[in-house]
Scaffold this motif. Structure first.
Motif, PDB file in Angstrom:
ATOM      1  N   SER A 150      41.425  36.538  59.722  1.00  0.00           N
ATOM      2  CA  SER A 150      42.436  37.153  58.999  1.00  0.00           C
ATOM      3  C   SER A 150      43.074  36.011  58.180  1.00  0.00           C
ATOM      4  O   SER A 150      43.886  36.328  57.331  1.00  0.00           O
ATOM      5  N   TYR A 151      42.395  34.814  58.126  1.00  0.00           N
ATOM      6  CA  TYR A 151      42.823  33.676  57.317  1.00  0.00           C
ATOM      7  C   TYR A 151      41.985  33.388  56.195  1.00  0.00           C
ATOM      8  O   TYR A 151      40.581  33.694  56.359  1.00  0.00           O
ATOM      9  N   ASP A 152      42.598  32.970  55.188  1.00  0.00           N
ATOM     10  CA  ASP A 152      41.787  32.507  54.035  1.00  0.00           C
ATOM     11  C   ASP A 152      41.554  30.695  54.108  1.00  0.00           C
ATOM     12  O   ASP A 152      42.187  30.230  53.793  1.00  0.00           O
ATOM     13  N   ILE A 153      40.423  30.911  55.129  1.00  0.00           N
ATOM     14  CA  ILE A 153      39.830  29.379  55.421  1.00  0.00           C
ATOM     15  C   ILE A 153      39.503  28.433  54.197  1.00  0.00           C
ATOM     16  O   ILE A 153      39.892  27.477  54.240  1.00  0.00           O
ATOM     17  N   ARG A 154      38.837  29.218  53.290  1.00  0.00           N
ATOM     18  CA  ARG A 154      38.558  28.484  52.340  1.00  0.00           C
ATOM     19  C   ARG A 154      39.670  27.853  51.371  1.00  0.00           C
ATOM     20  O   ARG A 154      39.704  26.553  50.984  1.00  0.00           O
ATOM     21  N   LYS A 155      41.052  28.497  51.412  1.00  0.00           N
ATOM     22  CA  LYS A 155      42.024  28.227  50.627  1.00  0.00           C
ATOM     23  C   LYS A 155      42.702  27.241  51.687  1.00  0.00           C
ATOM     24  O   LYS A 155      43.404  25.853  51.112  1.00  0.00           O
ATOM     25  N   LEU A 156      42.735  27.339  52.887  1.00  0.00           N
ATOM     26  CA  LEU A 156      43.301  26.344  53.818  1.00  0.00           C
ATOM     27  C   LEU A 156      42.352  24.818  53.610  1.00  0.00           C
ATOM     28  O   LEU A 156      43.122  23.857  53.853  1.00  0.00           O
ATOM     29  N   ILE A 157      41.187  25.084  53.766  1.00  0.00           N
ATOM     30  CA  ILE A 157      40.365  23.777  53.754  1.00  0.00           C
ATOM     31  C   ILE A 157      40.437  22.980  52.369  1.00  0.00           C
ATOM     32  O   ILE A 157      40.701  21.802  52.201  1.00  0.00           O
ATOM     33  N   GLU A 210      27.921  33.488  63.073  1.00  0.00           N
ATOM     34  CA  GLU A 210      27.464  34.864  62.332  1.00  0.00           C
ATOM     35  C   GLU A 210      27.949  35.183  61.011  1.00  0.00           C
ATOM     36  O   GLU A 210      27.939  35.953  60.162  1.00  0.00           O
ATOM     37  N   GLN A 211      29.241  34.227  60.761  1.00  0.00           N
ATOM     38  CA  GLN A 211      29.959  34.536  59.604  1.00  0.00           C
ATOM     39  C   GLN A 211      29.539  33.524  58.597  1.00  0.00           C
ATOM     40  O   GLN A 211      28.791  32.629  58.942  1.00  0.00           O
ATOM     41  N   ARG A 212      29.791  33.679  57.488  1.00  0.00           N
ATOM     42  CA  ARG A 212      29.556  32.590  56.268  1.00  0.00           C
ATOM     43  C   ARG A 212      30.669  31.641  56.330  1.00  0.00           C
ATOM     44  O   ARG A 212      31.793  31.683  55.953  1.00  0.00           O
ATOM     45  N   GLU A 213      30.134  30.523  56.826  1.00  0.00           N
ATOM     46  CA  GLU A 213      31.193  29.462  57.219  1.00  0.00           C
ATOM     47  C   GLU A 213      30.964  28.354  56.220  1.00  0.00           C
ATOM     48  O   GLU A 213      30.027  28.143  55.838  1.00  0.00           O
ATOM     49  N   PRO A 214      32.267  27.691  55.916  1.00  0.00           N
ATOM     50  CA  PRO A 214      32.301  26.468  55.065  1.00  0.00           C
ATOM     51  C   PRO A 214      31.358  25.596  55.720  1.00  0.00           C
ATOM     52  O   PRO A 214      31.057  25.355  56.854  1.00  0.00           O
ATOM     53  N   ALA A 215      31.399  24.212  54.718  1.00  0.00           N
ATOM     54  CA  ALA A 215      30.398  23.114  55.523  1.00  0.00           C
ATOM     55  C   ALA A 215      31.210  22.204  56.271  1.00  0.00           C
ATOM     56  O   ALA A 215      30.774  21.553  56.924  1.00  0.00           O
ATOM     57  N   VAL A 216      32.750  22.494  56.076  1.00  0.00           N
ATOM     58  CA  VAL A 216      33.524  21.743  56.961  1.00  0.00           C
ATOM     59  C   VAL A 216      34.668  22.630  57.461  1.00  0.00           C
ATOM     60  O   VAL A 216      34.699  23.782  57.246  1.00  0.00           O
ATOM     61  N   PHE A 217      35.236  22.075  58.579  1.00  0.00           N
ATOM     62  CA  PHE A 217      36.169  22.988  59.439  1.00  0.00           C
ATOM     63  C   PHE A 217      37.670  22.241  59.070  1.00  0.00           C
ATOM     64  O   PHE A 217      37.756  21.173  58.761  1.00  0.00           O
TER      65      PHE A 217
END
Length: 316
Positions: A150-157, A210-217
């Protein structure tokens, strides 16, 4: 007889009792008793004794870490024969809904800003990086709000990358708990901070493979991380108590997203809060939040009274 720190065998953590931890405080530090009522959360007791015993020693420890990081930056700058722009020290705070993360974050922000070598301390909550409700509705995720997806992880990163790169001005989105949605017309401005505290239930999360994850967390940007822990049964009771309090306060506001709960009976309120806990918060805790506990640098262990009873500090 002096109580000794428990050397937890074959563990990456040292377990420290509340009493021994309290002895590590700096008696010269200031306690802001007039601010306590402003810092505590709803149904989260905060006393001057808790600030003295738990948060002052923690602030002192964090000050030592920040000071060491500042000294390392100065050394590196001298080595490179230039004056590179400082980068903020980032502290992550994770834990379940209703555990008291926000109170911990606010108290640490207040105490850390009193140290002369890092007076600019900003606090950012990851609620602002939730997708707006319209997006969650499109994705069918309204009932999974707070889950990692539910988070925009890319925006947070990207936000954290900007902060950690030393950008002088960075903005973060703001979340309204009253409207239960992002406030699109407002932004939180972060300007050349010494420390940034990032608070959120899933900040230590490593995304599902299983999700398309970013290169960093998200946690890759943390210099120090804290997990606030409590037993599930206590968390459930605290959540229900908070829901009951909100029913007679914030939920009474006609603009509140949860105004429909304002006229529930006492029994109906407990039943609804229990249902929400069992259907949303408990699964998120068990599947996503609790598994990140041992990724933290330090764990605050709370008892049923909502006060910290022991601390686990990662060995270095």
């Amino acid at each position: 007889m002096k109580q000794q720190t428990k050397p937890t065998r074959y563990s990456p953590y040292i377990t420290i009792s509340r009493e021994e931890w309290a002895r590590q405080r700096d008696d010269a530090a200031l306690v802001f008793e007039n601010d306590i009522s402003k810092l505590q959360g709803l149904n989260e007791p905060l006393t001057s004794e808790e600030v003295l015993a738990i948060y002052l020693p923690l602030a002192r420890l964090l000050n030592l870490h920040v000071t060491a990081a500042q000294q390392l930056h100065a050394t590196t700058s001298r080595f490179l024969n230039n004056h590179t722009h400082k980068v903020p020290y980032i502290i992550g705070i994770a834990g379940s809904v209703a555990v008291g993360k926000s109170t911990t974050a606010r108290v640490l922000q207040r105490l850390l800003s009193a140290f002369p070598n890092h007076t600019r301390v900003d606090l950012v909550t990851t609620d602002g990086f939730l997708y707006p409700n319209r997006v969650l509705e499109q994705k069918g995720l309204m009932n999974r709000k707070g889950f990692p997806e539910s988070y925009d992880i890319r925006k947070l990163i990207q936000f954290l990358a900007n902060v950690k790169s030393g950008m002088e001005k960075v903005s973060a989105p703001i979340y309204s708990h009253l409207e239960y949605d992002i406030i699109t017309e407002e932004q939180q401005q972060i300007e050349s901070p010494d420390i940034v505290i990032v608070e959120g239930i899933n900040v230590l999360q490593v995304r599902n493979r299983e999700q398309r994850e970013p290169a960093v967390f998200v946690s890759d940007f943390f210099d120090f991380s804290i997990y606030v822990h409590a037993a599930e049964k206590d968390l459930r009771e605290w959540y229900i108590a908070r829901f009951e309090s909100l029913r007679s306060t914030a939920f009474q506001d006609p603009h509140s997203y949860f105004h429909r709960y304002a006229h529930l009976s006492d029994k109906e309120t407990v039943e609804m809060a229990t249902h929400i806990w069992n259907e949303i918060n408990k699964p998120n805790l068990e599947q996503n939040i609790e598994p990140t506990r041992y990724r933290a640098s330090l764990i605050l262990e709370k008892g049923s009274h909502h006060f910290v009873q022991s601390i686990q500090l990662r060995k270095t």
